[in-house]
Design a protein around this motif. Structure first.
Motif, PDB file in Angstrom:
ATOM      1  N   SER A 218       0.838  -1.201   0.000  1.00 13.39           N
ATOM      2  CA  SER A 218       0.000   0.000   0.000  1.00 13.39           C
ATOM      3  C   SER A 218       0.872   1.250   0.000  1.00 13.39           C
ATOM      4  O   SER A 218       1.822   1.369   0.763  1.00 13.39           O
ATOM      5  CB  SER A 218      -0.932   0.001   1.208  1.00 13.39           C
ATOM      6  OG  SER A 218      -1.851  -1.077   1.095  1.00 13.39           O
ATOM      7  N   GLY A 219       0.543   2.161  -0.922  1.00 14.44           N
ATOM      8  CA  GLY A 219       1.273   3.417  -1.030  1.00 14.44           C
ATOM      9  C   GLY A 219       2.664   3.282  -1.610  1.00 14.44           C
ATOM     10  O   GLY A 219       3.417   4.254  -1.662  1.00 14.44           O
ATOM     11  N   ALA A 220       3.028   2.094  -2.081  1.00 14.61           N
ATOM     12  CA  ALA A 220       4.365   1.887  -2.640  1.00 14.61           C
ATOM     13  C   ALA A 220       4.509   2.593  -3.983  1.00 14.61           C
ATOM     14  O   ALA A 220       3.547   2.757  -4.731  1.00 14.61           O
ATOM     15  CB  ALA A 220       4.636   0.389  -2.816  1.00 14.61           C
ATOM     16  N   VAL A 221       5.723   3.007  -4.279  1.00 16.27           N
ATOM     17  CA  VAL A 221       6.062   3.623  -5.564  1.00 16.27           C
ATOM     18  C   VAL A 221       6.846   2.594  -6.362  1.00 16.27           C
ATOM     19  O   VAL A 221       7.975   2.239  -6.002  1.00 16.27           O
ATOM     20  CB  VAL A 221       6.897   4.906  -5.358  1.00 16.27           C
ATOM     21  CG1 VAL A 221       7.327   5.485  -6.701  1.00 16.27           C
ATOM     22  CG2 VAL A 221       6.115   5.921  -4.549  1.00 16.27           C
ATOM     23  N   ILE A 222       6.206   2.080  -7.417  1.00 17.41           N
ATOM     24  CA  ILE A 222       6.817   1.048  -8.255  1.00 17.41           C
ATOM     25  C   ILE A 222       6.819   1.590  -9.683  1.00 17.41           C
ATOM     26  O   ILE A 222       6.280   0.996 -10.594  1.00 17.41           O
ATOM     27  CB  ILE A 222       6.060  -0.290  -8.124  1.00 17.41           C
ATOM     28  CG1 ILE A 222       5.895  -0.666  -6.656  1.00 17.41           C
ATOM     29  CG2 ILE A 222       6.780  -1.408  -8.867  1.00 17.41           C
ATOM     30  CD1 ILE A 222       4.975  -1.842  -6.389  1.00 17.41           C
ATOM     31  N   THR A 223       7.379   2.777  -9.860  1.00 19.31           N
ATOM     32  CA  THR A 223       7.366   3.457 -11.147  1.00 19.31           C
ATOM     33  C   THR A 223       8.632   3.162 -11.941  1.00 19.31           C
ATOM     34  O   THR A 223       9.696   2.944 -11.374  1.00 19.31           O
ATOM     35  CB  THR A 223       7.247   4.982 -10.957  1.00 19.31           C
ATOM     36  OG1 THR A 223       8.329   5.427 -10.135  1.00 19.31           O
ATOM     37  CG2 THR A 223       5.935   5.354 -10.292  1.00 19.31           C
TER      38      THR A 223
ATOM     39  N   LEU B  15     -10.480  -3.268  -7.934  1.00 20.85           N
ATOM     40  CA  LEU B  15      -9.913  -2.090  -8.575  1.00 20.85           C
ATOM     41  C   LEU B  15     -10.717  -0.820  -8.308  1.00 20.85           C
ATOM     42  O   LEU B  15     -10.740   0.086  -9.136  1.00 20.85           O
ATOM     43  CB  LEU B  15      -9.805  -2.339 -10.090  1.00 20.85           C
ATOM     44  CG  LEU B  15      -8.909  -3.520 -10.490  1.00 20.85           C
ATOM     45  CD1 LEU B  15      -9.173  -3.951 -11.921  1.00 20.85           C
ATOM     46  CD2 LEU B  15      -7.456  -3.166 -10.294  1.00 20.85           C
ATOM     47  N   GLN B  16     -11.347  -0.723  -7.141  1.00 24.34           N
ATOM     48  CA  GLN B  16     -12.127   0.473  -6.842  1.00 24.34           C
ATOM     49  C   GLN B  16     -11.212   1.702  -6.839  1.00 24.34           C
ATOM     50  O   GLN B  16     -10.204   1.730  -6.153  1.00 24.34           O
ATOM     51  CB  GLN B  16     -12.829   0.387  -5.477  1.00 24.34           C
ATOM     52  CG  GLN B  16     -13.753  -0.784  -5.302  1.00 24.34           C
ATOM     53  CD  GLN B  16     -13.084  -1.923  -4.548  1.00 24.34           C
ATOM     54  OE1 GLN B  16     -11.972  -2.325  -4.843  1.00 24.34           O
ATOM     55  NE2 GLN B  16     -13.787  -2.471  -3.561  1.00 24.34           N
ATOM     56  N   GLY B  17     -11.575   2.699  -7.631  1.00 27.51           N
ATOM     57  CA  GLY B  17     -10.823   3.943  -7.670  1.00 27.51           C
ATOM     58  C   GLY B  17      -9.496   3.868  -8.399  1.00 27.51           C
ATOM     59  O   GLY B  17      -8.780   4.865  -8.498  1.00 27.51           O
TER      60      GLY B  17
ATOM     61  N   ALA C  82      -2.233  -3.569  -2.475  1.00 23.63           N
ATOM     62  CA  ALA C  82      -1.445  -2.455  -3.009  1.00 23.63           C
ATOM     63  C   ALA C  82      -2.334  -1.224  -3.146  1.00 23.63           C
ATOM     64  O   ALA C  82      -2.416  -0.595  -4.195  1.00 23.63           O
ATOM     65  CB  ALA C  82      -0.822  -2.848  -4.340  1.00 23.63           C
ATOM     66  N   VAL C  83      -3.023  -0.878  -2.069  1.00 26.09           N
ATOM     67  CA  VAL C  83      -3.930   0.272  -2.066  1.00 26.09           C
ATOM     68  C   VAL C  83      -3.114   1.540  -2.282  1.00 26.09           C
ATOM     69  O   VAL C  83      -2.146   1.803  -1.573  1.00 26.09           O
ATOM     70  CB  VAL C  83      -4.711   0.347  -0.730  1.00 26.09           C
ATOM     71  CG1 VAL C  83      -5.554   1.606  -0.668  1.00 26.09           C
ATOM     72  CG2 VAL C  83      -5.577  -0.897  -0.555  1.00 26.09           C
ATOM     73  N   GLY C  84      -3.482   2.306  -3.310  1.00 24.72           N
ATOM     74  CA  GLY C  84      -2.816   3.569  -3.592  1.00 24.72           C
ATOM     75  C   GLY C  84      -1.409   3.438  -4.141  1.00 24.72           C
ATOM     76  O   GLY C  84      -0.685   4.436  -4.229  1.00 24.72           O
ATOM     77  N   ALA C  85      -1.003   2.252  -4.551  1.00 22.94           N
ATOM     78  CA  ALA C  85       0.341   2.069  -5.116  1.00 22.94           C
ATOM     79  C   ALA C  85       0.419   2.703  -6.499  1.00 22.94           C
ATOM     80  O   ALA C  85      -0.580   2.792  -7.220  1.00 22.94           O
ATOM     81  CB  ALA C  85       0.684   0.585  -5.198  1.00 22.94           C
ATOM     82  N   ASP C  86       1.604   3.151  -6.883  1.00 24.15           N
ATOM     83  CA  ASP C  86       1.823   3.793  -8.182  1.00 24.15           C
ATOM     84  C   ASP C  86       2.719   2.906  -9.039  1.00 24.15           C
ATOM     85  O   ASP C  86       3.898   2.725  -8.730  1.00 24.15           O
ATOM     86  CB  ASP C  86       2.464   5.174  -7.976  1.00 24.15           C
ATOM     87  CG  ASP C  86       2.546   5.983  -9.259  1.00 24.15           C
ATOM     88  OD1 ASP C  86       2.260   5.434 -10.347  1.00 24.15           O
ATOM     89  OD2 ASP C  86       2.900   7.170  -9.173  1.00 24.15           O
TER      90      ASP C  86
ATOM     91  N   ARG D 176      -7.124  -0.888  -4.849  1.00 18.79           N
ATOM     92  CA  ARG D 176      -7.949   0.303  -4.645  1.00 18.79           C
ATOM     93  C   ARG D 176      -7.055   1.546  -4.781  1.00 18.79           C
ATOM     94  O   ARG D 176      -5.992   1.644  -4.180  1.00 18.79           O
ATOM     95  CB  ARG D 176      -8.594   0.297  -3.266  1.00 18.79           C
ATOM     96  CG  ARG D 176      -9.433   1.540  -2.970  1.00 18.79           C
ATOM     97  CD  ARG D 176      -9.945   1.545  -1.538  1.00 18.79           C
ATOM     98  NE  ARG D 176     -10.899   0.477  -1.298  1.00 18.79           N
ATOM     99  CZ  ARG D 176     -12.221   0.586  -1.502  1.00 18.79           C
ATOM    100  NH1 ARG D 176     -12.723   1.709  -1.957  1.00 18.79           N
ATOM    101  NH2 ARG D 176     -13.008  -0.424  -1.234  1.00 18.79           N
ATOM    102  N   ASP D 177      -7.499   2.492  -5.624  1.00 18.77           N
ATOM    103  CA  ASP D 177      -6.812   3.775  -5.845  1.00 18.77           C
ATOM    104  C   ASP D 177      -5.398   3.651  -6.408  1.00 18.77           C
ATOM    105  O   ASP D 177      -4.619   4.605  -6.358  1.00 18.77           O
ATOM    106  CB  ASP D 177      -6.787   4.617  -4.562  1.00 18.77           C
ATOM    107  CG  ASP D 177      -8.187   4.932  -4.052  1.00 18.77           C
ATOM    108  OD1 ASP D 177      -9.082   5.166  -4.886  1.00 18.77           O
ATOM    109  OD2 ASP D 177      -8.386   4.926  -2.826  1.00 18.77           O
TER     110      ASP D 177
END
Length: 119
Positions: free
Chosen positions: A23-28, A82-84, A42-46, A63-64
């Motif tokens: 969750s909130g991880a940056v995987i860019t 996949l909500q959001g 992975a909620v909010g992950a990028d 989610r998000d």
């Protein structure tokens, strides 16, 4: 627990992150073809601009999460939540890879794609 982790530019080819908390991880801009994210949270992950070809996201909670510019060609999202989530800019997203996945009114997909609502 990889909450908030920074994996930008990481090489994760075939990595097994099943049931991992991202969750909130940056995987860019990462290279993760064939990576396994089955049942991951992975909620909010990028995942922007990440190579996720043939990755498995079955049953995961995204989610998000953001997939802008991510290549998901051949990836499986079966049963994913996949909500959001924003997959509108994902490359290679196909209806057949989304079997059983669910979203909500705020889920963004490629033009013409829809998902069932999550319960």
């Amino acid at each position: 627990d990889f909450t908030g982790g920074n994996f930008a530019g990481a090489v994760l080819t075939g990595a097994s992150l099943s049931a991992a908390t991202l969750s909130g991880a940056v995987i860019t801009k990462a290279f993760a073809p064939g990576a396994i994210f089955v049942d991951a949270v992975a909620v909010g992950a990028d995942f922007s601009s990440t190579d996720l070809r043939a990755a498995r996201f079955d049953g995961a909670n995204f989610r998000d999460a953001i997939f802008n510019g991510a290549d998901v060609t051949g990836a499986s999202f079966a049963g994913a939540r996949l909500q959001g989530a924003d997959l509108s800019g994902a490359l290679g997203l196909a209806v057949e890879t989304m079997t059983g996945a669910c979203g909500d009114a705020s889920t963004k997909l490629s033009q013409g794609m829809t998902l069932q609502a999550c319960e």
